[in-house]
Design an enzyme around this catalytic site. Structure first.
Site, PDB file in Angstrom:
ATOM      1  N   HIS A 184      24.525 -12.285  12.941  1.00 30.29           N
ATOM      2  CA  HIS A 184      25.915 -11.922  13.251  1.00 30.29           C
ATOM      3  C   HIS A 184      26.312 -12.378  14.639  1.00 30.29           C
ATOM      4  CE1 HIS A 184      26.515  -8.843   9.888  1.00 30.29           C
ATOM      5  NE2 HIS A 184      27.324  -9.863   9.732  1.00 30.29           N
ATOM      6  N   ARG A 286      34.603 -20.465   1.789  1.00 30.34           N
ATOM      7  CA  ARG A 286      33.381 -19.891   1.218  1.00 30.34           C
ATOM      8  C   ARG A 286      33.731 -18.558   0.560  1.00 30.34           C
ATOM      9  NH1 ARG A 286      30.866 -22.158   6.375  1.00 30.34           N
ATOM     10  NH2 ARG A 286      29.027 -23.311   5.717  1.00 30.34           N
ATOM     11  N   ARG A 322      35.560 -23.240  -2.665  1.00 29.48           N
ATOM     12  CA  ARG A 322      34.276 -23.337  -3.363  1.00 29.48           C
ATOM     13  C   ARG A 322      34.086 -22.066  -4.194  1.00 29.48           C
ATOM     14  NH1 ARG A 322      29.037 -23.816   0.215  1.00 29.48           N
ATOM     15  NH2 ARG A 322      29.375 -21.648   0.719  1.00 29.48           N
ATOM     16  N   GLU A 411      24.667 -31.279  -2.215  1.00 32.40           N
ATOM     17  CA  GLU A 411      23.804 -30.543  -1.291  1.00 32.40           C
ATOM     18  C   GLU A 411      22.340 -30.739  -1.655  1.00 32.40           C
ATOM     19  OE1 GLU A 411      25.736 -26.646  -0.028  1.00 32.40           O
ATOM     20  OE2 GLU A 411      25.916 -26.569  -2.211  1.00 32.40           O
ATOM     21  N   ASN A 434      24.234 -28.857   5.514  1.00 29.47           N
ATOM     22  CA  ASN A 434      23.256 -27.819   5.863  1.00 29.47           C
ATOM     23  C   ASN A 434      22.171 -27.763   4.791  1.00 29.47           C
ATOM     24  OD1 ASN A 434      25.191 -27.239   7.792  1.00 29.47           O
ATOM     25  ND2 ASN A 434      26.045 -25.517   6.677  1.00 29.47           N
ATOM     26  N   ASP A 435      22.624 -27.662   3.537  1.00 31.96           N
ATOM     27  CA  ASP A 435      21.632 -27.602   2.461  1.00 31.96           C
ATOM     28  C   ASP A 435      21.018 -28.969   2.182  1.00 31.96           C
ATOM     29  OD1 ASP A 435      21.215 -24.942   1.571  1.00 31.96           O
ATOM     30  OD2 ASP A 435      23.293 -24.894   0.929  1.00 31.96           O
ATOM     31  N   ARG A 445      16.335 -23.569   6.041  1.00 31.93           N
ATOM     32  CA  ARG A 445      17.345 -23.584   7.097  1.00 31.93           C
ATOM     33  C   ARG A 445      17.397 -22.297   7.907  1.00 31.93           C
ATOM     34  NH1 ARG A 445      23.006 -23.633   3.652  1.00 31.93           N
ATOM     35  NH2 ARG A 445      23.992 -22.756   5.492  1.00 31.93           N
ATOM     36  N   CYS A 482      31.320 -31.113   4.724  1.00 31.16           N
ATOM     37  CA  CYS A 482      31.718 -29.764   5.116  1.00 31.16           C
ATOM     38  C   CYS A 482      30.548 -28.964   5.700  1.00 31.16           C
ATOM     39  CB  CYS A 482      32.348 -29.006   3.956  1.00 31.16           C
ATOM     40  SG  CYS A 482      31.224 -28.705   2.611  1.00 31.16           S
TER      41      CYS A 482
HETATM   42  C1  PEP Z   1      26.180 -26.663   3.383  1.00 32.83           C
HETATM   43  O1  PEP Z   1      25.163 -26.369   2.753  1.00 32.83           O
HETATM   44  O2  PEP Z   1      26.226 -27.609   4.212  1.00 32.83           O
HETATM   45  C2  PEP Z   1      27.416 -25.912   3.191  1.00 32.83           C
HETATM   46  C3  PEP Z   1      28.547 -26.315   3.741  1.00 32.83           C
HETATM   47  O3  PEP Z   1      27.352 -24.759   2.488  1.00 32.83           O
HETATM   48  P1  PEP Z   1      26.704 -23.400   3.078  1.00 32.83           P
HETATM   49  O4  PEP Z   1      26.429 -23.612   4.540  1.00 32.83           O
HETATM   50  O5  PEP Z   1      27.691 -22.331   2.837  1.00 32.83           O
HETATM   51  O6  PEP Z   1      25.472 -23.281   2.259  1.00 32.83           O
HETATM   52 MG    MG Z   2      25.319 -25.041   1.088  1.00 39.42          MG
END
Ligand code: PEP
Ligand code: MG
Length: 560
Positions: A184, A286, A322, A411, A434-435, A445, A482
């Site tokens: 947080h 999200r 999404r 992803e 990110n994923d 991650r 994204c």
């Molecule tokens: C990602 O995985 O890059 C993404 C944008 O989705 P999240 O971070 O919500 O998994």
């Molecule tokens: Mg993701």
């Protein structure tokens, strides 16, 4: 000079003096109470409700995402099963302080053991316990110090109540010893644009009054910096201030190539701020963030109201929503409650939705209804797509239920590797870096121990992005980005060079990325991308892009 590494939140730099947050209260001694259990129960209940009321009060004062966090904390303070745990210990003759300490501690351990999103809520429980014990002992609640001058706050971890109410005129930066990028502290620091580094283990050695440089862009704290390092940090702060006061124009490269800059949002509450910072639309909404605390699936009516609010705020603009991305660090009990050994590889994203298709149908119905009632341009996408067949399943269902533009997130390496076929089966792709980085590098991650591998600059990740970009160009379909990578100003240029047609990020990153894109033409971006792709590893890829960028800008500046 000593460098302390951690995870930087955002791109800011701060220079200032350390003020350390008071350490925790000592553990209450385990001794029999001299009061009877009924009296101790009254004391415990009174303190729990005072603390709950105080957290709720701070929440309504703070507003935004902080309000939800603090209200959730206030509810935890009055949770009946936690109270039962406290009372059981009081009946056994313990003091209220000790009973609260033990009961909250046992729940805390339970959450910490679950890891991920739930694990990071453990700090929230610790904070409530400390506040209740302080109230019982008539001591001041642990909290942010007020030295009477601007300072950099160094803390083990910050409670949501503290992060939410930080006085931004006094706190120049924040360094925490614990905490990960999804704690947080990190979420709220990002939202409030606080220069922050979390998980800086060695920051425990910093002392009150030390002058430090907090460089969130590079994820390092410079302890005992030289005069030159301080001067260089100050000039970066000044440059950033110039950038953030620069006129807000649509995202574009120096040669005029448009690169729409969009916002990542988790609730319609952030819409006004995103628009103020120049978001040209939303690139990732999200939806699971709206329902993290729900036990049952939200109704169509509730969902429609939330989506209508978002789409109304962005009338005339593109909004990419999404569908629920449940699982791993974002559990939604109504979608996937089962224990999994490897939840990141489990029933998450589209897999979980498919398993509970009625919930997916309801969400798409609510989205189509909100779209029909508003003037934004709604695009809807599915998370965690791994196959062409899943793509067809999702787009087929979306179209059946009235969604006009349906796409997928890329992803997983598998989706990237067959991107031409995935794109043939949908209207657009959005790369979740990110994923995609997590799965390409096989590095969780959320895990600090493998954070060095979680780097989207790695050429393996860049090559997959390039494949998706090329597939998009081939079939003439948009490929957005994204993930957090889009918020890194130099990487943003590389991503455009790899074929990204729009970039979506936390709104606080928009100004830096806008300024960075404006310095390079499309052929510059392609040259940066080629240099990064040809490198051996993540650090080398970044260094190669920096070298090409420096060459381009210095040639231009000297007019040669
Ligand atoms: C990602 O995985 O890059 C993404 C944008 O989705 P999240 O971070 O919500 O998994
Ligand atoms: Mg993701």
């Amino acid at each position: 000079m000593m460098e302390i590494t951690g995870t930087g939140i955002g791109q800011g730099v701060a220079v200032g003096q350390v003020v350390r947050m008071a350490e925790r209260l000592p553990e209450p001694v385990d001794r029999p109470s001299h009061l009877d259990p009924e009296r101790e129960t009254e004391r415990a209940k009174a303190s729990l409700s005072v603390v709950a009321a105080e957290l709720a009060r701070r929440g309504s004062q703070a507003g935004g995402a902080a309000k939800d966090v603090l209200e959730a904390q206030a509810m935890m303070a009055e949770d009946p099963s936690l109270l039962d745990e406290v009372v059981t210990r009081l009946q056994a003759g313990k003091t209220a302080e000790r009973a609260v300490f033990e009961a909250f501690g046992s729940y805390r351990d339970l959450l910490a053991g679950m890891g991920g999103y739930m694990g990071e809520r453990a700090a929230d429980l610790d904070d409530i316990s400390q506040r209740v014990i302080a109230h019982l002992l008539k001591l001041p609640a642990p909290g942010v110090p007020d030295p009477g001058h601007p300072f950099i706050l160094v803390a083990r971890d910050l409670a949501p109540a503290d992060t939410a109410t930080l006085d931004l005129d006094q706190v120049q930066g924040l360094v925490t010893i614990d905490g990960g990028p999804t704690s947080h502290t990190a979420i709220l620091a990002r939202e409030k644009s606080i220069v922050a580094i979390v998980g800086a283990t060695d920051a425990a050695s910093l002392a009150d009054g030390d002058t430090i440089v907090v460089d969130a862009e590079r994820g390092i704290v410079l302890a005992d910096p030289s005069a030159e390092e301080i001067a260089s940090a100050k000039s970066r702060i000044a440059e950033r201030a110039v950038r953030s006061s620069a006129p807000i124009v649509p995202g574009a490269l120096a040669d005029g190539t448009a690169v729409p800059l969009l916002a990542n949002l988790g609730s319609a509450d952030g819409a006004a701020e995103a628009l103020r910072l120049g978001a040209e639309g939303v690139g990732l909404f999200r939806t699971e963030f709206l329902f993290l605390d729900e036990d049952t699936a939200p109704s169509i009516t509730d969902q429609q109201a939330q989506y209508t609010r978002l789409l109304t705020a962005f009338a005339g603009k593109k909004v990419v929503v999404r569908v629920l991305d449940a699982g791993a660090d974002k559990p939604l009990s109504f979608l996937n409650d089962a224990h999994e050994e490897n939840p990141a590889l489990g029933l998450r994203g589209i897999r979980a939705l498919r398993h509970s298709e009625a919930i997916l149908r309801e969400q798409l119905t609510a989205l189509a209804a909100a779209d029909a009632a508003t003037d934004a341009e709604l695009w809807v996408m599915a998370p965690m797509i791994a196959t062409v067949e899943e793509t067809r399943y999702f787009t087929g269902l979306a179209r059946e239920l009235g969604i006009r533009v349906a796409g997928v997130m890329v992803e997983t390496p598998s989706a990237a590797l067959v991107a031409d076929r995935v794109l043939a089966a949908c209207d657009f792709a959005s790369i979740g870096t990110n994923d995609l980085t997590q799965y390409t590098m096989a590095a969780d991650r959320l895990l600090g121990t493998v954070a060095n591998l979680q780097n989207p600059w790695h050429p393996a990740v860049l090559r997959l992005i390039a494949d998706v970009g090329a597939a998009g160009a081939e079939v003439g379909k948009p490929v957005g980005i994204c993930g957090e990578a889009a918020a890194d100003p130099l990487l943003a240029v590389v991503l455009v060079g790899l074929g990204a047609t729009s970039l979506s990020m936390s709104p606080s990153a928009l100004a830096d990325v806008r300024a960075s894109l404006a310095r390079y033409s499309l052929s510059d971006a392609n040259a940066l991308a080629r240099a990064a792709l040809a490198a051996e590893g993540a650090a080398e890829a970044r260094a190669a892009a920096v070298a090409v960028a420096t060459e381009i800008t210095s040639t231009r500046d000297t007019g040669s």
